[in-house]
Write a protein that holds these residues in place. Structure first.
Motif, PDB file in Angstrom:
ATOM      1  N   SER A  31       9.020  14.033  -3.567  1.00  0.00           N
ATOM      2  CA  SER A  31       8.255  13.738  -2.357  1.00  0.00           C
ATOM      3  C   SER A  31       7.325  12.557  -2.577  1.00  0.00           C
ATOM      4  N   THR A  32       6.706  12.494  -3.761  1.00  0.00           N
ATOM      5  CA  THR A  32       5.799  11.395  -4.091  1.00  0.00           C
ATOM      6  C   THR A  32       6.545  10.080  -4.178  1.00  0.00           C
ATOM      7  N   GLN A  33       7.735  10.109  -4.803  1.00  0.00           N
ATOM      8  CA  GLN A  33       8.525   8.902  -4.957  1.00  0.00           C
ATOM      9  C   GLN A  33       8.976   8.349  -3.613  1.00  0.00           C
ATOM     10  N   LYS A  34       9.236   9.214  -2.653  1.00  0.00           N
ATOM     11  CA  LYS A  34       9.741   8.789  -1.364  1.00  0.00           C
ATOM     12  C   LYS A  34       8.623   8.431  -0.384  1.00  0.00           C
ATOM     13  N   ALA A  35       7.375   8.612  -0.809  1.00  0.00           N
ATOM     14  CA  ALA A  35       6.254   8.307   0.073  1.00  0.00           C
ATOM     15  C   ALA A  35       6.281   6.834   0.453  1.00  0.00           C
ATOM     16  N   ALA A  36       6.037   6.558   1.712  1.00  0.00           N
ATOM     17  CA  ALA A  36       6.083   5.186   2.196  1.00  0.00           C
ATOM     18  C   ALA A  36       4.937   4.374   1.625  1.00  0.00           C
ATOM     19  N   ASP A  37       5.206   3.094   1.360  1.00  0.00           N
ATOM     20  CA  ASP A  37       4.152   2.201   0.902  1.00  0.00           C
ATOM     21  C   ASP A  37       3.148   1.984   2.027  1.00  0.00           C
ATOM     22  N   LYS A  38       1.886   1.850   1.658  1.00  0.00           N
ATOM     23  CA  LYS A  38       0.848   1.568   2.642  1.00  0.00           C
ATOM     24  C   LYS A  38       0.577   0.068   2.663  1.00  0.00           C
ATOM     25  N   THR A  39       0.299  -0.464   3.841  1.00  0.00           N
ATOM     26  CA  THR A  39       0.031  -1.884   3.986  1.00  0.00           C
ATOM     27  C   THR A  39      -1.464  -2.129   4.156  1.00  0.00           C
ATOM     28  N   TYR A  40      -2.021  -2.954   3.275  1.00  0.00           N
ATOM     29  CA  TYR A  40      -3.421  -3.346   3.358  1.00  0.00           C
ATOM     30  C   TYR A  40      -3.478  -4.789   3.853  1.00  0.00           C
ATOM     31  N   LYS A  41      -4.435  -5.096   4.717  1.00  0.00           N
ATOM     32  CA  LYS A  41      -4.541  -6.435   5.285  1.00  0.00           C
ATOM     33  C   LYS A  41      -5.497  -7.293   4.447  1.00  0.00           C
ATOM     34  N   VAL A  42      -5.036  -8.485   4.076  1.00  0.00           N
ATOM     35  CA  VAL A  42      -5.869  -9.406   3.303  1.00  0.00           C
ATOM     36  C   VAL A  42      -7.095  -9.818   4.114  1.00  0.00           C
ATOM     37  N   GLN A  43      -8.242  -9.837   3.444  1.00  0.00           N
ATOM     38  CA  GLN A  43      -9.500 -10.240   4.073  1.00  0.00           C
ATOM     39  C   GLN A  43      -9.856 -11.661   3.608  1.00  0.00           C
ATOM     40  N   PRO A  44      -9.485 -12.683   4.384  1.00  0.00           N
ATOM     41  CA  PRO A  44      -9.729 -14.071   3.951  1.00  0.00           C
ATOM     42  C   PRO A  44     -11.191 -14.362   3.657  1.00  0.00           C
ATOM     43  N   GLN A  45     -12.104 -13.740   4.420  1.00  0.00           N
ATOM     44  CA  GLN A  45     -13.525 -14.018   4.233  1.00  0.00           C
ATOM     45  C   GLN A  45     -14.062 -13.431   2.937  1.00  0.00           C
TER      46      GLN A  45
END
Length: 215
Positions: A31-45
């Motif tokens: 279940s852990t291996q199949k967990a979807a990757d999370k997307t983090y948004k780059v903070q340019p500032q």
């Protein structure tokens, strides 16, 4: 016939059942291996990107800003990401005289170097992140490989980095060494022009980055 068919169907159904049914630990791992990757948004500032270029008689340094990007996180590890750099923000920071500074910035923007009018952005896409068993003396805990695109030319590069994920923030910092000639930036290079003496500019330049991304 019916007496034979019913046990046969039961056997098939048992064989088709999940192999983890009798092994809760294995089921949890899967279940852990199949967990979807999370997307983090780059903070340019909150992120920085500095550059250093060296020549026989000295060096120049400056910075350029990230435009946007995203970081892929799995558990507490960075596993991927795409970053866009706004080349129009390129600055020289070591020259204080405004006229001299402007001339160098103009030259860096030209066809001799980054051809910024035609190529307003550069990109980097992570293709592989390899965790190190032990952090090195500089604190780097991973090796990052990815595709760097400058002037529309893409090359694979690899460099060490310090990465971390905590409290909804993902960060990566380090320094990458780039061979500019692989991106058709040959001005002042001894590799292509003989007899230029102390006017030579070294092929390698460095990019020091500190990227912060938020969930």
């Amino acid at each position: 016939m019916k007496k034979i068919l019913v046990p046969a169907l039961l056997a098939v159904s048992l064989l088709a059942a999940p192999v983890y049914a009798g092994n809760p630990a294995a089921a949890k791992a899967a279940s852990t291996q199949k967990a979807a990757d999370k997307t983090y948004k780059v903070q340019p500032q909150l992120s920085t990107l500095g550059w250093v270029g060296k020549k026989v008689t000295g060096q120049h340094d400056g910075n350029v800003q990230f435009k946007d990007g995203s970081v892929l996180v799995r558990g507490n590890q960075i596993v991927g990401g795409t970053f866009v750099v706004d080349m129009n923000t390129l600055k020289v920071t070591d020259i204080k005289d405004a006229d001299t500074n402007g001339k160098l910035v103009g030259h860096l923007r030209s066809e001799d170097f980054f051809s910024i009018d035609k190529n307003p952005t550069s990109t980097f896409k992570i293709t592989k992140v390899t965790p190190l068993k032990k952090a090195d003396a500089a604190g780097n805990n991973a090796t990052i490989t990815g595709d760097l695109t400058i002037k529309g030319i893409t090359q694979s590069i690899t460099f060490p980095a310090k990465t971390g994920v905590k409290g909804g923030l993902a960060s990566a910092s380090g320094t990458a060494t780039i061979d500019r000639t692989k991106f058709d930036i040959k001005y002042g290079s001894k590799s292509f022009f003989e007899g230029i003496g102390d006017k030579a500019i070294y092929d390698d330049f460095s990019l020091s980055f500190n990227v912060v991304a938020k969930q």
